[in-house]
Design an enzyme around this catalytic site. Structure first.
Site, PDB file in Angstrom:
ATOM      1  N   HIS A 146       0.839  -1.196   0.000  1.00  0.00           N
ATOM      2  CA  HIS A 146       0.000   0.000   0.000  1.00  0.00           C
ATOM      3  C   HIS A 146       0.873   1.245   0.000  1.00  0.00           C
ATOM      4  O   HIS A 146       1.827   1.352   0.789  1.00  0.00           O
ATOM      5  CB  HIS A 146      -0.923   0.030   1.211  1.00  0.00           C
ATOM      6  CG  HIS A 146      -1.783   1.264   1.283  1.00  0.00           C
ATOM      7  ND1 HIS A 146      -2.764   1.532   0.353  1.00  0.00           N
ATOM      8  CD2 HIS A 146      -1.778   2.316   2.141  1.00  0.00           C
ATOM      9  CE1 HIS A 146      -3.338   2.688   0.645  1.00  0.00           C
ATOM     10  NE2 HIS A 146      -2.754   3.186   1.728  1.00  0.00           N
ATOM     11  N   SER A 147       0.575   2.202  -0.876  1.00  0.00           N
ATOM     12  CA  SER A 147       1.268   3.476  -0.967  1.00  0.00           C
ATOM     13  C   SER A 147       2.758   3.238  -1.200  1.00  0.00           C
ATOM     14  O   SER A 147       3.126   2.616  -2.193  1.00  0.00           O
ATOM     15  CB  SER A 147       0.980   4.302   0.296  1.00  0.00           C
ATOM     16  OG  SER A 147       1.292   5.663   0.097  1.00  0.00           O
ATOM     17  N   MET A 148       3.636   3.704  -0.323  1.00  0.00           N
ATOM     18  CA  MET A 148       5.058   3.436  -0.520  1.00  0.00           C
ATOM     19  C   MET A 148       5.320   1.941  -0.672  1.00  0.00           C
ATOM     20  O   MET A 148       6.197   1.521  -1.441  1.00  0.00           O
ATOM     21  CB  MET A 148       5.879   3.987   0.650  1.00  0.00           C
ATOM     22  CG  MET A 148       7.377   3.763   0.499  1.00  0.00           C
ATOM     23  SD  MET A 148       8.373   4.393   1.881  1.00  0.00           S
ATOM     24  CE  MET A 148       8.058   3.127   3.108  1.00  0.00           C
TER      25      MET A 148
END
Length: 262
Positions: free
Chosen positions: A102-104
């Site tokens: 998720h995300s990074m």
């Protein structure tokens, strides 16, 4: 399986990267879960009880947070990829594996997929959440904002309680980690290369202010087979409110059912 010393990994290094003890028995799939910027492995602490026990959830802990708070954070996605490759291979063993990021964590999962593919051991599946594909131009410089503006941006993503900024002792611990993670993402340089040839699923929130749905669709530019896209109600941290539905959708994509919670 080679011992830790034979792999070149330091004693305790595997347990640092993977703080959750392995399941007993041998799973059919290991799901490595990579957390968002400023987060930690605890973001996935409840996922195992939701998934079919044939899938082992393996949360990844990056340096500088939670049980690794005394280590310096890495400031480079590529350096994290280099450091994580051998531990992933060792932890996976001879069991097929997949990534959820998720995300990074999505960007890091993407890079790990290329690195492991180059070694002839790609994941069976790559699930990317809440992150625009890295070939798109994106705003930069968040990492350089003054503390107050920086934290206002973080709070605006709705993953960090607004009252955290009123707790100096916690803010002093969190700020360096957040700035390091934003530095790793904002200094990442995309390199054009062959399209990924592993199955890809893309998840996102319908109201994510930084990753709009048209951006998520652009992951199709980077993969050989069109990815499956699923958008959930919510913002950048939609997965906190939509956890069970997200895990259900991911389980379906991996070919395993969701555990009956009744």
């Amino acid at each position: 399986m080679d011992s830790v010393s034979e792999t070149g990994l330091r004693p305790g290094e595997l347990s640092a990267w993977f703080p959750i003890a392995p399941l007993t028995g041998k799973p059919e799939l290991r799901l490595f879960c990579l957390h968002h910027g400023g987060g930690g492995a605890s973001a996935y602490r409840d996922w195992q009880k939701l998934l079919d026990p044939r899938v082992e959830v393996v949360p990844v802990q990056l340096p500088g947070r939670e049980g690794r708070f005394n280590e310096p954070c890495e400031l480079s996605i590529r350096r994290l990829t280099e450091r994580l490759t051998e531990p992933i291979l060792h932890r996976a063993g001879d069991v097929p594996f997949a990534f959820f990021g998720h995300s990074m964590g999505a960007l890091l999962s993407y890079e790990l997929t290329y690195e492991l593919g180059a070694r002839g051991v790609p994941p069976q599946h790559l699930a990317l959440s809440g992150f625009a594909p890295p070939h798109l131009t994106r705003p930069a410089g968040v990492r350089l904002l003054p503390d107050q503006e920086f934290m206002a941006h973080i709070v605006g993503l709705e993953g960090t309680p607004a009252d955290l900024v009123e707790l100096p002792e916690l803010l002093d611990l969190l700020l360096p980690v957040l700035r390091a993670d934003f530095t790793a993402c904002e200094t990442y340089e995309y390199v054009e290369r062959e399209a990924l040839r592993v199955p890809v699923t893309v998840f996102g929130g319908s109201e994510d202010p930084g990753v709009e749905v048209p951006m998520l669709r652009r992951w199709a530019d980077l993969v050989a087979t069109a990815p499956y896209l699923r958008v959930f109600p919510g913002g950048h941290f939609y997965l906190q409110e939509q956890r069970e539905e997200l895990v259900r959708a991911l389980a379906d994509r991996l070919g395993f059912g969701l555990v009956d919670q009744k």
